[in-house]
Design a protein around this motif. Sequence first.
Motif, short mmCIF file in Angstrom:
data_model
loop_
_atom_site.label_atom_id
_atom_site.label_comp_id
_atom_site.label_asym_id
_atom_site.label_seq_id
_atom_site.Cartn_x
_atom_site.Cartn_y
_atom_site.Cartn_z
N ARG A 38 0.83 -1.21 0.00
CA ARG A 38 0.00 0.00 0.00
C ARG A 38 0.87 1.26 0.00
NH1 ARG A 38 -5.32 -1.11 0.72
NH2 ARG A 38 -5.88 -3.18 1.52
N ALA A 39 1.95 1.26 0.77
CA ALA A 39 2.85 2.40 0.75
C ALA A 39 3.52 2.56 -0.61
CB ALA A 39 3.91 2.26 1.84
N GLN A 50 3.78 5.85 -3.00
CA GLN A 50 5.08 6.35 -3.47
C GLN A 50 5.08 6.52 -4.99
OE1 GLN A 50 8.43 3.74 -2.87
NE2 GLN A 50 9.88 5.44 -2.82
N ARG A 51 4.52 5.55 -5.71
CA ARG A 51 4.50 5.66 -7.18
C ARG A 51 3.59 6.81 -7.63
NH1 ARG A 51 4.61 0.04 -6.67
NH2 ARG A 51 2.35 -0.12 -6.82
N LEU A 52 2.49 7.03 -6.94
CA LEU A 52 1.59 8.10 -7.34
C LEU A 52 2.16 9.48 -7.03
CD1 LEU A 52 -1.87 6.61 -6.25
CD2 LEU A 52 -1.03 6.93 -8.57
N LEU A 53 2.88 9.60 -5.92
CA LEU A 53 3.49 10.90 -5.59
C LEU A 53 4.74 11.17 -6.43
CD1 LEU A 53 3.17 10.98 -1.69
CD2 LEU A 53 1.81 12.22 -3.36
N GLY A 54 5.53 10.12 -6.65
CA GLY A 54 6.64 10.24 -7.57
C GLY A 54 7.93 10.78 -7.01
N THR A 55 7.89 11.54 -5.93
CA THR A 55 9.11 12.19 -5.44
C THR A 55 9.44 11.84 -3.99
OG1 THR A 55 7.83 14.16 -4.79
CG2 THR A 55 8.81 14.16 -6.98
N THR A 56 8.55 11.25 -3.26
CA THR A 56 8.79 10.99 -1.84
C THR A 56 9.53 9.67 -1.65
OG1 THR A 56 6.64 9.91 -1.63
CG2 THR A 56 6.74 12.25 -1.13
N SER A 57 10.21 9.56 -0.52
CA SER A 57 10.87 8.30 -0.16
C SER A 57 9.83 7.27 0.27
CB SER A 57 11.86 8.54 0.98
OG SER A 57 11.17 8.94 2.16
N PHE A 58 10.27 6.02 0.36
CA PHE A 58 9.34 4.98 0.80
C PHE A 58 8.89 5.22 2.23
CE2 PHE A 58 8.53 1.01 3.04
CZ PHE A 58 7.48 0.50 2.29
N SER A 90 6.31 7.90 2.32
CA SER A 90 5.07 7.40 1.72
C SER A 90 4.33 6.49 2.70
CB SER A 90 5.38 6.64 0.43
OG SER A 90 6.01 7.47 -0.52
N LEU A 91 5.09 5.64 3.41
CA LEU A 91 4.48 4.79 4.43
C LEU A 91 3.85 5.62 5.53
CD1 LEU A 91 4.09 1.88 5.58
CD2 LEU A 91 6.27 2.18 6.76
N THR A 92 4.53 6.69 5.93
CA THR A 92 3.99 7.57 6.98
C THR A 92 2.71 8.24 6.50
OG1 THR A 92 6.24 7.98 7.79
CG2 THR A 92 4.51 9.50 8.49
N ALA A 119 -3.88 -3.19 -10.79
CA ALA A 119 -3.26 -4.46 -10.40
C ALA A 119 -2.60 -4.35 -9.04
CB ALA A 119 -2.25 -4.89 -11.46
N SER A 120 -1.88 -3.24 -8.80
CA SER A 120 -1.23 -3.05 -7.49
C SER A 120 -2.25 -2.97 -6.37
CB SER A 120 -0.38 -1.77 -7.52
OG SER A 120 0.61 -1.84 -8.52
#
Length: 359
Positions: A54-55, A59-67, A70-72, A226-227
Amino acid sequence: MVRVVLVVLVGVVLAAAVWFQRNTIGDAVGEMRTLSFSVVATLVGLGILERVSRAGIVQRLLGTTSFGRSLTIHDVGTAASKGVPLGGPLGTGLRWSIARDAAVPTTTFTSMLVAYGVATTFVTWLLPFGVLLVDITQRAPTRTDLTMLAVCAVVVVGSALFWAVILRSERVTARLVAMLRTRTDRAIARWPMLMGRLAGHDIGAGLFDVRSSLRVHAGRPFGLLASTAVAQSIGAVILLVALRGLGVGDELGVIEFARVYFVVTLLSSFVPVPGGVGVVEAGLTGALVSAGVDAPSALAGVLVFRLLTYVAPIVLGAALYLWWRLDVARAGRTTETNSMVAAVARGSDQVPEATASAL
């Protein structure tokens, strides 16, 4: 107000159900203790995989944040929406605050939120539709099966047409921009303090940016869908592994289990309680018992499933929120210290100059 009353009523009903079924709950807790170490380790690994998947979508949708960020963003919002009654707006606000702290543009965050929400809605309807199609190839379909298939098909097709019109129609977009600007003007007139925050922001241009980003996602939707389907299916695998670990065998086939799981998950999404608490447990347990699983084993499996997919994300989200707040406070102290050092340095430079002028 109506929703609050419904939440209270559902809470009262669930409390009564827990009291009357306390013996079954006690037996289920006893069965949970029989899970082997290998099964528990597998379940924990699947729970971690679900959070990671889910994180990864965020991350893929935001494109610039770290994992980690994104998890946070994802799990802090999840903790608020699942752990607080009517906590959806709170969860969105917290996610936006964390994203803004990570320098994520508001339009990028908005497009992520919309794209993720739309994908989740589509997958929530598509999974039971697909499972029911497979299921009726192995037995004669009932009227309920056909009704469910028809409803899922109508919702999916209707949603696809709706978003196609929203993303492609310039007239509809222009109307949305005009409506948004009108409501913004009304809000500023009512709360003048918003003027400072909205100064320099073109609401209409922001909406066009969000639409452009959503068009990109809509142009290649299969990866996102799919994700999202994988992330949702991991929950089903967690419940199935828990049931198998508790000794549930041939009385529950995989297709029958998938039909029970995804249909109950779909129906529980309409219940106005945070995370469907109580309703999901009752619905899944009742459906599993109807499928031939004995009540204590069914409830034990559902409790393990909810521990990993409901309780654990709330705990993780709360921990990540505290870590984020400490990180923000630490960054603030560092900035303040650097400013003081710079001020002292400027002062020391001025001392010799003052002395020279005095001489």
